[in-house]
Scaffold this active site. Structure first.
Site, mmCIF file in Angstrom:
data_model
loop_
_atom_site.group_PDB
_atom_site.id
_atom_site.type_symbol
_atom_site.label_atom_id
_atom_site.label_comp_id
_atom_site.label_asym_id
_atom_site.label_seq_id
_atom_site.Cartn_x
_atom_site.Cartn_y
_atom_site.Cartn_z
ATOM 1 N N GLY A 643 0.819 -1.206 0.000
ATOM 2 C CA GLY A 643 0.000 0.000 0.000
ATOM 3 C C GLY A 643 0.844 1.244 0.000
ATOM 4 O O GLY A 643 2.055 1.216 0.245
ATOM 5 N N GLY A 645 0.201 5.700 0.777
ATOM 6 C CA GLY A 645 -0.685 6.817 1.087
ATOM 7 C C GLY A 645 0.118 8.084 1.233
ATOM 8 O O GLY A 645 1.316 8.130 0.935
ATOM 9 N N TYR A 647 1.201 9.461 3.809
ATOM 10 C CA TYR A 647 2.220 9.341 4.848
ATOM 11 C C TYR A 647 3.446 8.599 4.351
ATOM 12 O O TYR A 647 4.536 8.725 4.899
ATOM 13 C CB TYR A 647 1.647 8.569 6.037
ATOM 14 C CG TYR A 647 1.103 7.229 5.605
ATOM 15 C CD1 TYR A 647 -0.214 7.133 5.148
ATOM 16 C CD2 TYR A 647 1.902 6.110 5.579
ATOM 17 C CE1 TYR A 647 -0.703 5.936 4.683
ATOM 18 C CE2 TYR A 647 1.413 4.911 5.115
ATOM 19 C CZ TYR A 647 0.113 4.825 4.671
ATOM 20 O OH TYR A 647 -0.370 3.641 4.202
ATOM 21 N N LYS A 649 4.798 4.538 2.535
ATOM 22 C CA LYS A 649 4.464 3.199 2.060
ATOM 23 C C LYS A 649 4.153 2.258 3.215
ATOM 24 O O LYS A 649 4.555 2.483 4.355
ATOM 25 C CB LYS A 649 5.616 2.619 1.237
ATOM 26 C CG LYS A 649 5.745 3.227 -0.158
ATOM 27 C CD LYS A 649 6.762 2.456 -1.001
ATOM 28 C CE LYS A 649 6.783 2.990 -2.424
ATOM 29 N NZ LYS A 649 7.741 2.244 -3.283
ATOM 30 N N ASP A 760 -13.172 8.667 11.620
ATOM 31 C CA ASP A 760 -13.110 8.276 10.202
ATOM 32 C C ASP A 760 -13.607 6.845 10.024
ATOM 33 O O ASP A 760 -12.992 6.044 9.313
ATOM 34 C CB ASP A 760 -11.685 8.420 9.667
ATOM 35 C CG ASP A 760 -11.643 8.483 8.137
ATOM 36 O OD1 ASP A 760 -12.697 8.790 7.533
ATOM 37 O OD2 ASP A 760 -10.577 8.247 7.564
#
Length: 958
Positions: A643, A645, A647, A649, A760
């Site tokens: 993944g 994002g 921030y 990996k 969230d």
């Protein structure tokens, strides 16, 4: 805005306008008296308000150019403190400024209390803007005494009570916005002795949406001598007929009457409204013939869905609306064949005619718009003329053409919603990675942008993937900012989304020019430019309002020519030089220490004596060396990547003990400070529950920050519901997932110490382990309740659109009930397998519509996931729907707690077990070994899409 002079400019007002309205005569005695009164009043404000500009000092607010204060001829004529984070309540002291013309306190979330009746004493006030504050109680009747008032915007507060009839006395009023409050009662009209809103013949804007207003709209409210442009009454509780008199107001451009309970026929004179661009009549109880809109040639957006019109063919006037982009006529009793010339309209982008009685052969011709989205679900269409070749997004599910083994998968299955994400491209520059919390601008410069959301109440297009609309929007914004001499480098708009109220929301970032920060005056000027509607984006975008996120930082007070300030600056500069010399010497000695320390675990430098609070208070999590992490991920190989994002990996790794873990590695631009990272680890290590993803440990070496979590092999709920994971979820398994995730969330709310609000909750943040037990994940946006005595935390709005609690969005007051709302959306996903927002339709509204329109409130035909039970009786479905809808109620106090949700799901499962005996909990399209290799892993992509940085936790880091 130029302060302290006769050349003051209030954003949104034409040049020279202030000279004409601020023309006071001045004598020495008058000035002295004024200065005394003004200073006394402003000092009184300082004592009752907090977080005011630091340069509010000195004996003369005009001569010293206090930030937010504008003077003309030594009179305070403007107070603009928009977006400055002012805390307090509306003090009566502000009413001492008899010459005040312009008052903008918008986007100060901690400004609360009631409006005092004495506000009626500000006789010269022309603009009152209180958007996005926290005022409550009734709007005082004395507001009708402000005879000079031109612009009144009170939206996005918590005002209650009825609309004051005295507003009808405001003969100069052009803009009236009282939307997004808790106002109730009927719309007042005059009766000869009492004024009413029918007297506002010069007003152009009636914005009353999202209140609790009820009753019939009096026919007297509208007349042919009005100059109204916007009538926005959506999301109230209006009943009765739409008044015939509305059709007399031929200046109208936007009419929103949707989501009420209007009944009867649409007035026959509606086609007199030839200037209307957007017409919303959906989700009412309208009957009679479909209205004839012949001659409304500027219509680009028409929504009549979910009414009970007479059975009718597709009206011929539809094919003659050359400007039409969007036609929404779902559930409107349409029958027959769709005329082929409808699809030749040059700008047509979205046609939704689902849940009608359309039949015959669908023929879309050859001259259709390639951007066209056509939804014809649940009709009686038997054939498709272009089935072998076409280039539109088409859905024909639940039609005869889709029956049988030979049905086309291309148009007989639910199409995935298009990605509407739009981000301003770099302006032919080399992108940069910014440090700290800075953001790279479209001009590739790192700075701290001013961020917020533009909420458009209407818009003329449906294709949110077409970037040209938003590039135009950016250009319009830059034009108004630069024309007001603001130091703006660039603007960026992104993430266009249709929210639960059918409004277009666009995230806005405004970047400073020549500096890292905006100062307070610049922030408040940007805010007042937007909420004063100085920005007019022409025909693509309709009326809007702006809600900001608290600005992180200010560059400091404005420069001033005041001698005392100059002297202070000289002395300060001298001291600063000395400090810099000392700092240089200190930095030289520290350089070698820092170089060594960065190669070590910073935790080692903190005292091991846990009693002093310096050592990390870990409960079950351990510290890993960089070499351990490097080894278990095979040197961070791409093959182990699962993944990525904002921030950094995420990698899969296997520890020496054989435990498989997921390792989240922050990239350089997302690193936190050591203390923040320590605090985050401590908090995450406290969470121990079988239905919450566990923190295994962390690594903090060689400038790296990594978190090590337990590895969850079977992906997210969203992946299973969409079919990506190959796992089929039957009814009992979905109930079990609901119960597991509810228990995890209840633990965070009720048993964690201190309580935690996730902020969230969504189907991508609930993961399924090897036994398909659900676990709540991703605490990147979480907040601690701590010792809050108010029962809520005031914070900038963050979360995922579609799941976000509307009450939290409107008030910025976060409570556990915000998580409950998000969880209710997840429950609706579990029974429908639909995303929260598809093609501009919110799942909560979809379910409300099904329940309200069906004779059997729990007949979910057309919305229930067809794979949920394969013909089996779904025991407890009615109770499950009731629970989900109770979780998404508009008001937080009306929603259950998560503990109550857990108990209700347990009862539903007992009821369901009486109706079916499920032996198999799931069916997989691949064996266990294949599932483990599945590339759609829960830690990748959207499932762990953090809002900036490496698992940011706002003030308290999780």
């Amino acid at each position: 805005m130029i302060q302290g002079s006769n050349h003051s400019v209030i954003p949104g007002l034409p040049a020279g306008y202030l000279h004409s309205i601020f023309g006071y005569s001045s004598t020495v005695e008058h000035r002295r008296a004024f200065v005394f009164d003004a200073v006394a009043a402003l000092n009184a404000l300082k004592s009752s308000w907090q977080n005011l500009p630091p340069n509010w000092i000195g004996p003369d607010p005009c001569g010293s150019s206090w930030e937010g204060i504008t003077c003309t001829n030594s009179h305070v004529t403007s107070i603009v403190l928009a977006g400055m984070g002012v805390i307090g309540s509306m003090s009566g002291d502000i009413l001492s400024f008899s010459g005040l013309q312009y008052l903008d306190l918008s986007n100060n979330k901690d400004l609360t209390g009631t409006l005092p009746p004495s506000i009626g004493n500000l006789k010269n006030l022309s603009s009152l803007i209180l958007v996005g504050c926290s005022f409550f109680g009734p709007i005082p009747d004395s507001i009708g005494s402000l005879q000079q008032l031109v612009f009144l915007s009170l939206n996005s507060n918590s005002f209650s009570g009825s609309i004051p009839p005295s507003i009808g006395n405001l003969s100069n009023l052009e803009w009236l916005d009282i939307s997004n409050n808790k106002l109730n009662g009927t719309i007042p009209v005059s009766d000869g002795t009492i004024p009413g809103l029918d007297m506002l013949v010069s007003t152009k804007h009636f914005h009353f949406a999202n209140n609790l207003l009820y009753g019939a709209i009096p026919p007297q409210l509208f007349s042919s001598n009005m100059v109204l442009i916007h009538v926005i009454f959506d999301n109230n509780q209006f009943t009765g007929n739409i008044p015939f008199s509305l059709g007399l107001v031929q200046t109208l451009e936007v009419v929103r009457l949707d989501w009420n309970s209007f009944s009867g026929s649409v007035p026959s004179n509606f086609n007199n409204l030839t200037s209307v661009n957007e017409l919303y009549l959906s989700n009412n109880n309208l009957t009679g013939p479909i209205p004839n809109l012949t001659g409304m040639n500027f219509l680009d957006y028409v929504d009549m869905s979910n009414n009970s019109f007479n059975v009718s063919d597709v009206p011929p006037w539809v094919s003659r609306l050359q400007s039409l982009t969007t036609l929404l006529m779902e559930h409107t009793q349409l029958q027959g064949q769709i005329p082929v010339n409808l699809f030749s309209l040059p700008h047509l982008q979205n046609v939704v005619l689902s849940n009608n009685h359309l039949n015959g052969t669908l023929n879309i011709g050859t001259s259709y718009n390639n951007q066209l989205m056509l939804d014809l679900q649940n009709n009686s269409i038997a054939n498709f003329a272009q089935s072998a070749g076409y280039n539109i997004e088409l859905t024909l599910m639940e039609n005869p053409i889709c029956e049988g083994a030979g049905a086309s998968e291309r148009y007989c299955s639910v199409s995935q919603p298009s990605n509407s994400s739009f981000l301003t491209p770099s302006n032919n520059c080399t992108s940069v990675v910014c440090s700290s919390d800075k953001v790279s601008s479209p001009n590739c410069k790192c700075a701290y942008p001013y961020i917020g959301t533009l909420n458009f109440r209407s818009f003329s297009f449906s294709n949110l993937t077409n970037s040209s609309y938003f590039i135009f929007l950016e250009g319009s914004l830059m034009s108004v900012f630069l024309s007001n001499l603001l130091p703006v480098d660039s603007v960026s708009v992104s993430n266009p989304t249709i929210n639960i109220y059918s409004y277009l929301q666009v995230r806005l970032q405004v970047f400073p020019s020549g500096q890292d920060y905006f100062n307070r005056t610049e922030i408040s000027t940007i805010g007042t430019l937007l909420n004063r509607q100085s920005f007019q984006p022409l025909s693509y975008f309709g009326p809007f309002y702006f809600i900001d996120e608290n600005y992180c930082c200010f560059a400091g007070p404005n420069k001033s020519s005041n001698i005392g300030i100059i002297v202070g600056a000289v002395v300060g500069s001298f001291v600063l030089v000395l400090l810099l010399v000392c700092a240089g010497i200190y930095a030289f000695h520290q350089k070698r220490i820092v170089k060594t320390a960065t190669e070590q675990n910073p935790f080692a430098s903190w005292s091991p004596d846990k009693s002093n609070g310096n050592a990390p208070q870990l409960k079950g999590a351990r510290s890993f060396s960089f070499e351990e992490i490097k080894k278990c991920t095979n040197n961070f190989s791409e093959a182990n990547g699962i993944g990525f994002g904002g921030y950094g990996k995420v990698y899969r790794g296997t520890l020496a003990t054989g435990l498989v873990v997921a390792i989240k590695r922050a990239q350089q631009g997302s690193l936190q400070g050591a203390l923040e990272f320590k605090t985050e680890i401590e908090l995450l290590s406290r969470i121990h529950h079988k239905n919450v993803v566990s923190l295994v440990g962390f690594c903090y070496e060689k400038g790296e920050q990594m978190l090590v979590y337990e590895y969850i092999p079977n992906g997210t709920i969203r992946e299973s519901l969409s079919g990506k994971s190959g796992i089929r979820l039957n009814w009992m398994r979905r109930l079990r997932i609901a119960l597991d995730s509810a228990r995890g969330l209840a633990y965070l709310h009720e048993l964690a110490n201190p309580p935690i609000i996730h902020r969230d909750i969504k189907s991508n943040n609930i993961l399924l382990d090897e036994h398909l037990d659900a676990k709540v994940a991703d605490f990147g946006l979480s907040k601690l309740m701590g010792d809050s005595e108010k029962g809520y935390v005031t914070t900038q709005v963050k979360g995922t659109l579609g799941y976000m609690d509307p009450e939290y969005y409107m008030t910025q007051q976060l409570t556990e009930k915000s998580d409950v709302y998000s969880f209710g959306v997840v429950l609706l996903e579990l029974i429908t397998a639909r995303a929260p927002i598809e093609k501009g339709r919110h799942i909560v509204r979809e379910m409300e519509e099904v329940i309200s329109k069906s004779k059997d409130p729990h007949n979910l035909h057309g919305i229930l996931d067809p794979t949920i039970g394969l013909g089996a009786t779904l025991g407890g479905l009615e109770q499950f729907v009731n629970l989900a809808m109770s979780c998404v109620k508009e008001s937080g106090p009306d929603r259950p707690t998560m503990g109550e949700v857990v108990r209700k799901i347990e009862n539903i499962m007992q009821l369901a077990s009486l109706n079916e005996n499920t032996e198999s909990t799931f069916a997989s399209s691949s064996n266990e070994e294949e599932a483990e290799r599945n590339s759609n892993h829960p830690y990748g992509n959207e499932a762990f899409d953090y809002s900036g940085g490496f698992i940011p936790f706002d003030i308290q880091h999780y």
